[in-house]
Design a protein around this motif. Structure first.
Motif, PDB file in Angstrom:
ATOM      1  N   ARG A  80       0.847  -1.196   0.000  1.00 19.93           N
ATOM      2  CA  ARG A  80       0.000   0.000   0.000  1.00 19.93           C
ATOM      3  C   ARG A  80       0.882   1.244   0.000  1.00 19.93           C
ATOM      4  O   ARG A  80       1.924   1.297   0.650  1.00 19.93           O
ATOM      5  N   LYS A  81       0.468   2.252  -0.732  1.00 22.51           N
ATOM      6  CA  LYS A  81       1.222   3.495  -0.840  1.00 22.51           C
ATOM      7  C   LYS A  81       0.591   4.590   0.024  1.00 22.51           C
ATOM      8  O   LYS A  81      -0.615   4.595   0.251  1.00 22.51           O
ATOM      9  N   ASN A  82       1.464   5.503   0.451  1.00 27.42           N
ATOM     10  CA  ASN A  82       1.029   6.702   1.178  1.00 27.42           C
ATOM     11  C   ASN A  82       0.109   6.357   2.352  1.00 27.42           C
ATOM     12  O   ASN A  82      -0.987   6.901   2.504  1.00 27.42           O
ATOM     13  N   VAL A  83       0.587   5.441   3.201  1.00 32.18           N
ATOM     14  CA  VAL A  83      -0.288   4.942   4.269  1.00 32.18           C
ATOM     15  C   VAL A  83      -0.447   5.939   5.410  1.00 32.18           C
ATOM     16  O   VAL A  83      -1.427   5.869   6.162  1.00 32.18           O
ATOM     17  N   ASN A  84       0.500   6.866   5.585  1.00 33.14           N
ATOM     18  CA  ASN A  84       0.441   7.766   6.741  1.00 33.14           C
ATOM     19  C   ASN A  84      -0.386   9.012   6.448  1.00 33.14           C
ATOM     20  O   ASN A  84       0.040  10.146   6.631  1.00 33.14           O
ATOM     21  N   ASP A  85      -1.618   8.814   6.012  1.00 32.46           N
ATOM     22  CA  ASP A  85      -2.498   9.943   5.759  1.00 32.46           C
ATOM     23  C   ASP A  85      -2.913  10.595   7.080  1.00 32.46           C
ATOM     24  O   ASP A  85      -2.857   9.985   8.151  1.00 32.46           O
ATOM     25  N   TYR A  86      -3.345  11.842   6.972  1.00 32.39           N
ATOM     26  CA  TYR A  86      -3.608  12.640   8.173  1.00 32.39           C
ATOM     27  C   TYR A  86      -4.729  13.627   7.891  1.00 32.39           C
ATOM     28  O   TYR A  86      -4.739  14.313   6.869  1.00 32.39           O
ATOM     29  N   THR A  87      -5.692  13.693   8.800  1.00 31.51           N
ATOM     30  CA  THR A  87      -6.784  14.655   8.699  1.00 31.51           C
ATOM     31  C   THR A  87      -7.039  15.247  10.075  1.00 31.51           C
ATOM     32  O   THR A  87      -7.073  14.514  11.071  1.00 31.51           O
ATOM     33  N   ALA A  88      -7.214  16.552  10.141  1.00 26.33           N
ATOM     34  CA  ALA A  88      -7.541  17.212  11.404  1.00 26.33           C
ATOM     35  C   ALA A  88      -8.582  18.292  11.145  1.00 26.33           C
ATOM     36  O   ALA A  88      -8.476  19.063  10.188  1.00 26.33           O
ATOM     37  N   THR A  89      -9.578  18.322  11.996  1.00 25.44           N
ATOM     38  CA  THR A  89     -10.626  19.338  11.935  1.00 25.44           C
ATOM     39  C   THR A  89     -10.784  19.927  13.333  1.00 25.44           C
ATOM     40  O   THR A  89     -10.832  19.186  14.322  1.00 25.44           O
ATOM     41  N   GLY A  90     -10.850  21.235  13.420  1.00 24.98           N
ATOM     42  CA  GLY A  90     -10.972  21.812  14.750  1.00 24.98           C
ATOM     43  C   GLY A  90     -11.300  23.287  14.714  1.00 24.98           C
ATOM     44  O   GLY A  90     -11.551  23.876  13.660  1.00 24.98           O
ATOM     45  N   GLY A  91     -11.285  23.867  15.894  1.00 21.22           N
ATOM     46  CA  GLY A  91     -11.564  25.289  16.016  1.00 21.22           C
ATOM     47  C   GLY A  91     -11.690  25.692  17.467  1.00 21.22           C
ATOM     48  O   GLY A  91     -11.466  24.898  18.389  1.00 21.22           O
ATOM     49  N   ARG A  92     -12.047  26.929  17.665  1.00 21.65           N
ATOM     50  CA  ARG A  92     -12.293  27.418  19.020  1.00 21.65           C
ATOM     51  C   ARG A  92     -13.244  28.609  18.981  1.00 21.65           C
ATOM     52  O   ARG A  92     -13.334  29.320  17.968  1.00 21.65           O
ATOM     53  N   LEU A  93     -13.931  28.789  20.081  1.00 13.31           N
ATOM     54  CA  LEU A  93     -14.827  29.927  20.265  1.00 13.31           C
ATOM     55  C   LEU A  93     -14.395  30.646  21.521  1.00 13.31           C
ATOM     56  O   LEU A  93     -14.235  30.029  22.584  1.00 13.31           O
ATOM     57  N   MET A  94     -14.204  31.958  21.411  1.00 12.08           N
ATOM     58  CA  MET A  94     -13.747  32.758  22.538  1.00 12.08           C
ATOM     59  C   MET A  94     -14.718  33.909  22.770  1.00 12.08           C
ATOM     60  O   MET A  94     -15.188  34.547  21.821  1.00 12.08           O
ATOM     61  N   LEU A  95     -15.010  34.157  24.030  1.00  9.70           N
ATOM     62  CA  LEU A  95     -15.848  35.288  24.427  1.00  9.70           C
ATOM     63  C   LEU A  95     -15.068  36.129  25.428  1.00  9.70           C
ATOM     64  O   LEU A  95     -14.446  35.589  26.351  1.00  9.70           O
ATOM     65  N   ARG A  96     -15.098  37.433  25.252  1.00 13.04           N
ATOM     66  CA  ARG A  96     -14.484  38.355  26.224  1.00 13.04           C
ATOM     67  C   ARG A  96     -15.566  39.287  26.761  1.00 13.04           C
ATOM     68  O   ARG A  96     -16.219  40.003  26.000  1.00 13.04           O
ATOM     69  N   PHE A  97     -15.720  39.262  28.088  1.00  9.64           N
ATOM     70  CA  PHE A  97     -16.718  40.068  28.778  1.00  9.64           C
ATOM     71  C   PHE A  97     -15.986  41.096  29.623  1.00  9.64           C
ATOM     72  O   PHE A  97     -15.159  40.745  30.475  1.00  9.64           O
TER      73      PHE A  97
END
Length: 761
Positions: free
Chosen positions: A235-252
């Motif tokens: 198998r070729k290119n076996v070290n595939d990688y996916t990342a999904t993310g984020g953040r929400l910030m509130l300042r009061f």
């Protein structure tokens, strides 16, 4: 010798020479200065909060590197492994996402982390795994919309506590503001011998109630097809990688003297191991199983800052929840049991097996493979810190505070069958062994640090931290495996607790506004604990905290009309009662113990130079002599080190040189170019030179190039880049055991070419 090998070695030798020449040429470059530089561009006036109050890098009497968000963006930095090259003595063993071991100044060992990692003031912890090795799985969130990164080199025990015995890393995020703004960024790339990759980042900032409430949201998606080929599975290119993310910030901000920041971050990673087998070929794997890695990380924090006039009160409440699963190929290890001698031991208590017995035994062994050691687990970590820091210009500056942590790690160590044809682990998992481990750590601390300004130029600092921790480890085996001597066992619980103090002393002399000298003596420590290993003798179950003293002198210079910034440090670290990794006599289980002592001597240098308008150089380098000073004598530690042995994975020399140039090409467009060169010296995987499983990691050099055009008025940029320009095979970690095909390595990616675009509005 092949042409490509000759070329790589030539590039490497040229690279090593470049670092030497760059340092040698430093005075000449500085003398060529003809115009004053913008100090912010060369890093001299970056405001940092490492001492829990606002100072600049050049007036902070510790070894600290600060990288602005602009610098990170221009250099294409997206994670901790990318920015490590800019920081003296910062070393990353990169086993892939979520599996990075971070060390500073050669302070590296199995066990709890030796470097504290913070996002703003929120500490993040690694998962301990079955071998209590949290340091090897440091949590790592994608870097985007970052204000700056502060790297504090040397023990930070009084203000930052446990697991900062080598230093601390602080990632300071951009906060919500009272302006409408946003950023979009996209990148596409391709890797030699691999596939396609891309990322998309986005940020939007919205004021909800003018001067009172604002929100900032970040989202990102990363995907890469990989570049490692599995020759066993075809198998070729076996070290595939996916990342999904984020953040929400509130300042009061209800009043002018009170701010409340709430942050929620998440990142989901789905990847495959990036480990390959050098004996098979560059970027080739012989694993019989495809080794997945999944990680779902969440980080929540609530930070209150209240200016009460004479002091600033800060409260940080945080909670981290991380669910991860990783795997290792167990097929070759199982194959070592396929011998007549093993049959005799397993079937006939030492007597030779008959032909029928041998055939039946071999059939049983064959039925177990392919198989993976599968480690699903979770980490839950609650922390609370409160502190009060003096404000204003005083003869005496001070900080006092308290800290509490309650961490729980649950992990499963299991053997699971995989599909013969694809090498994929079969789900739902088909287990023939399972052990459950529950690791709980509670610790409390109180700390104080004060600085007395004897004169306007001379300051004396002292700090103390009292800590008290308790660690409880429980475990049981509900699916036994008699082949390796691991029968079903009921729940067993062991405890370990300890308390003590950490000290810090510092003296600094601001000879003039552009010249600072300092001397420091400081302590660091890591918590001990208890092993949960079946068959381990009672006297080896607990292990103690390890401690060190750091003795350091340093200087900081801002010269030639602020065109040259030069920071130097020399230090010695005395490390006692080291936590070391051992294995049970059958080689099946890893555990921690205390043995030996080490001494680390080092020199560090950083320089920022602007010889002419539009051209900036940054240079960083270090020398480390990290050796044992006491034998690691223990019957339980396999191939223990002896006095004089080098600490594994720590090279003598590392260094980097970066050059950035920009010039107008029209009234609205600027040309931009940046080149970064990084050199890492050779190191070894084991202490003992006579250890047959000791692997040498050769020196390597990496060069990155980035060119493009920018529109300053609209804050827009378009760039072409090449990472690993000379296509070096840069192995940063390697290991070997008695198991066939166990010689394994991780490395930087091959040459990668891409395009990057960004727009801020």
């Amino acid at each position: 010798m092949t042409t490509s090998t000759t070329f790589r070695r030539a590039a490497l030798n040229c690279g090593a020479a470049s670092i030497v020449l760059a340092f040698a040429a430093l005075p000449a470059i500085a003398q060529a200065q003809t115009a004053p530089a913008d100090s912010a561009e060369v890093g001299s006036d970056i405001v940092v909060t490492a001492l829990r109050r606002d100072t600049t890098v050049q007036t902070t009497p510790i070894a600290i590197t600060a990288l602005t968000g602009e610098t990170l963006t221009k250099a294409g930095v997206t994670n901790i492994a990318d920015y490590a090259k800019f920081v003296p003595s910062l070393r990353i063993q990169d086993n892939g996402p979520g599996q990075r071991r971070v060390s500073l100044r050669g302070v590296q060992a199995s066990g709890e982390a030796t470097v504290g990692v913070y996002y703003d003031d929120t500490p993040v912890t690694g998962s301990v795994g079955v071998s209590s090795d949290a340091a090897g799985r440091t949590a790592d969130f994608t870097l985007f919309d970052v204000n700056r990164i502060e790297v504090l080199r040397g023990p930070q025990g009084t203000l930052y506590g446990a697991s900062s015995m080598g230093g601390a890393i602080r990632v300071i995020l951009n906060k919500p503001s009272d302006e409408y703004e946003g950023t979009v960024e996209a990148q596409a790339m391709t890797t030699r011998g691999g596939g396609f990759g891309y990322f998309v980042n986005g940020m939007v900032n919205v004021p909800l109630v003018k001067d009172v409430l604002a929100a900032r949201a970040v989202l990102f998606r990363r995907d890469n097809d990989g570049y490692i080929d599995n020759t066993f599975l075809g198998r070729k290119n076996v070290n595939d990688y996916t990342a999904t993310g984020g953040r929400l910030m509130l300042r009061f901000t209800p009043t002018s003297n009170f701010t409340l920041d709430a942050t929620a971050s998440f990142e989901n990673t789905d990847a495959v191991s990036a480990t390959w087998n050098p004996a098979v070929g560059d970027y080739k794997s012989a694993a019989q199983v495809n080794l997945p890695y999944t990680d779902k990380s969440q980080l929540y924090s609530l930070t209150a800052n209240w200016d009460v006039g004479f002091a600033n009160f800060t409260s940080i409440t945080s909670y981290q929840h991380r669910k991860s699963a990783y795997a290792a190929d167990d097929s070759y290890y199982i194959g070592t049991y396929r011998t007549a001698a093993r049959c005799a031991s397993y079937v006939n208590a030492g007597g030779a097996c008959s032909a029928d017995q041998l055939s039946s035994y071999y059939g049983y062994i064959d039925s177990l493979s392919p198989a993976a050691i599968y480690y699903p687990g979770s980490t839950k970590d609650f922390t609370q810190e409160v502190r009060l820091s003096s404000t204003g210009d005083n003869a005496f500056d001070w900080t006092v505070g308290a800290f509490f942590q309650n961490r729980r790690n649950d992990v499963t160590s299991s053997d699971a069958r995989a599909d013969d044809a694809t090498g994929e682990i079969i789900f739902p998992v088909q287990l023939f062994y399972r052990r459950e481990i529950f690791d709980k750590l509670k610790q409390v601390a109180a700390f104080a640090e004060g600085t007395y300004h004897v004169t306007s130029a001379l300051s004396l600092t002292a700090g103390i931290r009292y800590y008290d921790y308790d660690k409880t480890v429980s475990g049981f085996t509900d699916i036994g495996w008699s082949l390796i001597g691991a029968p079903v066992r009921p729940v067993n619980t062991v405890d370990s607790s300890e308390n003590g103090t950490l000290l810090k002393f510092n003296a600094s002399w601001q000879a003039n506004p552009d010249m600072l000298f300092y001397a420091t003596a400081s302590q660091g420590f890591r918590p001990g604990g208890a092993n949960q290993v079946i068959g381990l003798s009672a006297d080896l179950t607990p292990y103690q905290a390890d401690k060190l003293w750091n003795y350091e002198v340093g200087s900081k210079f801002t010269l030639l009309g602020r065109a040259l910034t030069l920071n130097l440090a020399a230090f010695q670290i005395d490390w006692d009662n080291m936590q070391v990794s051992g294995r049970t006599t059958n080689g099946a289980f890893s555990f921690l113990s205390n043995a030996g002592a080490a001494r680390i001597r080092g020199l560090e240098a950083e320089a920022f130079i602007r010889p002419v308008q539009g051209l900036t150089f940054n240079i960083a380098g270090n020398y480390l002599d990290a050796k044992l000073t006491q034998d690691q004598i223990s019957d339980a530690v396999v191939a223990a080190g002896r006095a004089g042995d080098r600490i594994p994975y720590i090279p003598h020399f590392t260094g980097s040189v970066g050059a950035e140039y920009r010039t107008p090409v029209s009234d609205s467009v600027e040309f931009f170019a940046r080149a970064d060169f990084n050199y890492v010296g050779a190191s070894y995987s084991e202490f003992r030179p006579t250890n047959v499983y000791r692997v040498k990691m050769d020196e390597y050099a990496l060069a990155n190039l980035r060119v493009g055009f920018e529109l300053p008025e609209s804050d827009t940029g378009v760039y072409l880049f090449v990472n690993n320009l000379f296509d070096a095979v840069a192995i940063n970690r390697a290991s070997m055991s008695s198991t066939p095909n166990s010689y394994a390595a991780t490395s930087a990616a091959p040459r990668t070419i891409g395009v990057n675009v960004r727009r801020h509005f």
